[in-house]
Write a protein that holds these residues in place. Structure first.
Motif, short mmCIF file in Angstrom:
data_model
loop_
_atom_site.label_atom_id
_atom_site.label_comp_id
_atom_site.label_asym_id
_atom_site.label_seq_id
_atom_site.Cartn_x
_atom_site.Cartn_y
_atom_site.Cartn_z
N LEU A 1 0.82 -1.21 0.00
CA LEU A 1 0.00 0.00 0.00
C LEU A 1 0.86 1.26 0.00
CD1 LEU A 1 -2.90 -0.94 2.45
CD2 LEU A 1 -2.96 -0.78 -0.04
N ALA B 1 -7.46 3.03 0.81
CA ALA B 1 -6.27 3.86 0.96
C ALA B 1 -6.31 5.04 0.00
CB ALA B 1 -5.01 3.03 0.73
N VAL C 1 0.37 4.22 -2.63
CA VAL C 1 0.05 5.59 -2.20
C VAL C 1 1.09 6.58 -2.72
CG1 VAL C 1 -0.04 7.09 -0.18
CG2 VAL C 1 -1.31 4.93 -0.19
N ALA D 1 -6.42 1.99 6.19
CA ALA D 1 -6.72 1.26 4.96
C ALA D 1 -6.99 -0.21 5.25
CB ALA D 1 -5.56 1.39 3.97
N LEU E 1 -2.09 4.11 6.13
CA LEU E 1 -1.95 2.66 5.99
C LEU E 1 -2.74 1.93 7.07
CD1 LEU E 1 1.88 2.34 5.18
CD2 LEU E 1 -0.06 2.53 3.61
#
Length: 454
Positions: free
Chosen positions: A183, A222, A187, A215, A212
């Motif tokens: 993630l 996210a 991102v 998410a 994070l």
């Protein structure tokens, strides 16, 4: 209008006005190499690689694929990538809103497109587990005859939610939850990529960590939170997305909890001490803080198993069974549902009667052993099954308890060095009160102070 025309129109609008599309849509991968996570499904020669024509001359890919995994792990993305890579028509249906009529319309459209234009169709069916048996049956002819390439997605176990004929004709691929590393890469790419935020904001480190956490392994969540936070920052004229702005944008406070620092130990210690003190509400509070901070549920479950023996013990023998069952269930299920199981276990342990007698007993016995109080095993207790043992006097004089009234033999069991020692000192709380009575009665019989009774 056919369902695929709706899709085509939507894609055309997105191409003309990319900023109008959600960030999660704009950042959707266009190739398998851009897909985040799921590396076990993306290795060379994998079914997905073959499905998009990267077989290197090998056999063709499967005609039907079922993607099973948690929300936000890339099921829709993989279907979209397949359609782009193979240049096939992409039709998306949701089992929530579509029925047999819509499925048949797509299949008929796929047959016409294939016959008239030579263009095959990818049918992405989201949440296939919501289709009834009859609705799933309607897909069989299209899959069997390869009129469509079916890519079906489900968050439910397909062995229970998908009919056997369709399951047997499909390749089942299991998607795993995305890691924080996965993630984080996604991102950061969204912040910098021209399709995403194009560097319009800088994501501060503490804001990224919070992003994070909230998410929970869900890429869509996210990116949605990132977009909300970035929009809030830009509306205030700020070039950096701070933790405070992100908290305001997603209405979810960051829990001050470092999984590798003091908070990890302080909060987990407070959880166990609240359980020990029978304060169920405080215990649930600390459990909630650990869950919200993204603590590993297996760590929490291990602590509860220890507490069940250390603090509850034989005052409630079922406490350990509850904690072990919770740990096993958590390992099978994971978050978010694991919170329910952990909550139940915490309530049960906090409200159980308490005793640390078993804990103190084993530590006292260990202390004596470490101090050198470990004399020879009495001769009548030694193993007498091997040849020559009787010549050594092993087993001679041993009384078999099952042959005696009451099932107890008044004979020496402990070595001379610790004979008469009392390690287990039961409390009178809960079920241990019964153990206390039994322990006193048995000890008296072992000393020969009371006659055996059935």
């Amino acid at each position: 209008m056919e369902p695929d025309l709706f899709t085509a129109a939507a894609e055309e609008r997105q191409a003309q006005e990319p900023s109008a599309s959600p960030l999660a849509v704009r950042m959707r991968p266009r190739t398998l190499d851009e897909v985040v996570g799921q590396q076990h499904l993306l290795r060379p020669g994998s079914p997905l690689r073959r499905l998009v024509g990267e077989s290197g001359g090998g056999p063709a890919g499967p005609s039907s694929v079922i993607l099973w995994g948690p929300p936000g792990t890339g099921k829709t993305t993989l279907a979209y990538v397949v359609s782009l890579a193979t240049e096939k028509r992409f039709v998306e249906l949701s089992a929530i809103t579509a029925g047999v009529k819509e499925v048949r319309a797509v299949i008929e459209g796929a047959r016409r497109s294939s016959g008239a234009y030579g263009k095959d169709t990818v049918l992405f069916l989201d949440e296939i587990h919501r289709f009834s048996k009859a609705q799933q049956d309607s897909l069989l002819p299209a899959v069997e005859n390869r009129w469509v390439t079916l890519v079906a997605a489900t968050t439910e176990n397909p062995y229970f939610s998908v009919i056997s004929p369709l399951l047997s004709r499909s390749l089942l691929l299991t998607l795993e939850p995305l890691t924080d590393e996965d993630l984080s890469g996604l991102v950061r790419r969204a912040v910098a990529d021209p399709r995403g935020l194009d560097g319009s904001v800088v994501l501060e480190a503490d804001a990224e960590r919070h992003l994070l956490r909230i998410a929970g392994g869900d890429a869509r969540r996210a990116l949605t939170a990132l977009e909300a936070g970035a929009g809030a920052a830009l509306s205030k004229g700020e070039s950096a997305l701070t933790l405070e702005t992100l908290e305001q944008a997603v209405d979810r406070a960051a829990v001050k909890y470092d999984r590798d620092g003091d908070q990890h130990y302080d909060v987990s210690s407070a959880l166990i001490k609240s359980i020990r003190g029978s304060d169920v509400d405080a215990a649930l509070h600390y459990l909630a803080r650990m869950i919200e901070a993204g603590e590993d549920p297996r760590f929490i479950a291990r602590r509860l198993m220890i507490s069940a023996s250390e603090d509850v013990g034989l005052a409630d023998p079922a406490a350990l069974q509850t904690a072990v069952a919770a740990a096993q269930a958590v390992a099978l299920i994971g978050f978010p549902e694991a919170r329910i199981i952990l909550g139940q276990a915490v309530v049960a342990l906090a409200l159980a009667p308490k005793s640390n007698a078993a804990y103190l007993a084993i530590d006292a016995a260990l202390a004596d052993v470490r101090a050198g109080l470990a004399g020879p095993v009495p001769g009548h207790l030694r193993d007498s099954h091997y040849k020559g043992a009787q010549k050594l006097g092993h087993g001679q004089g041993y009384q078999y308890p099952h042959d005696l009234p009451g099932g107890i033999a008044a004979q020496q069991y402990a070595p001379d060095d610790v004979r008469g020692k009392r390690y287990y000192r039961p409390t009178r709380y809960g079920a241990e009160a019964r153990y206390a009575e039994v322990a006193e009665r048995v000890r008296a019989r072992l000393r020969g102070e009371q006659p055996d009774e059935r």
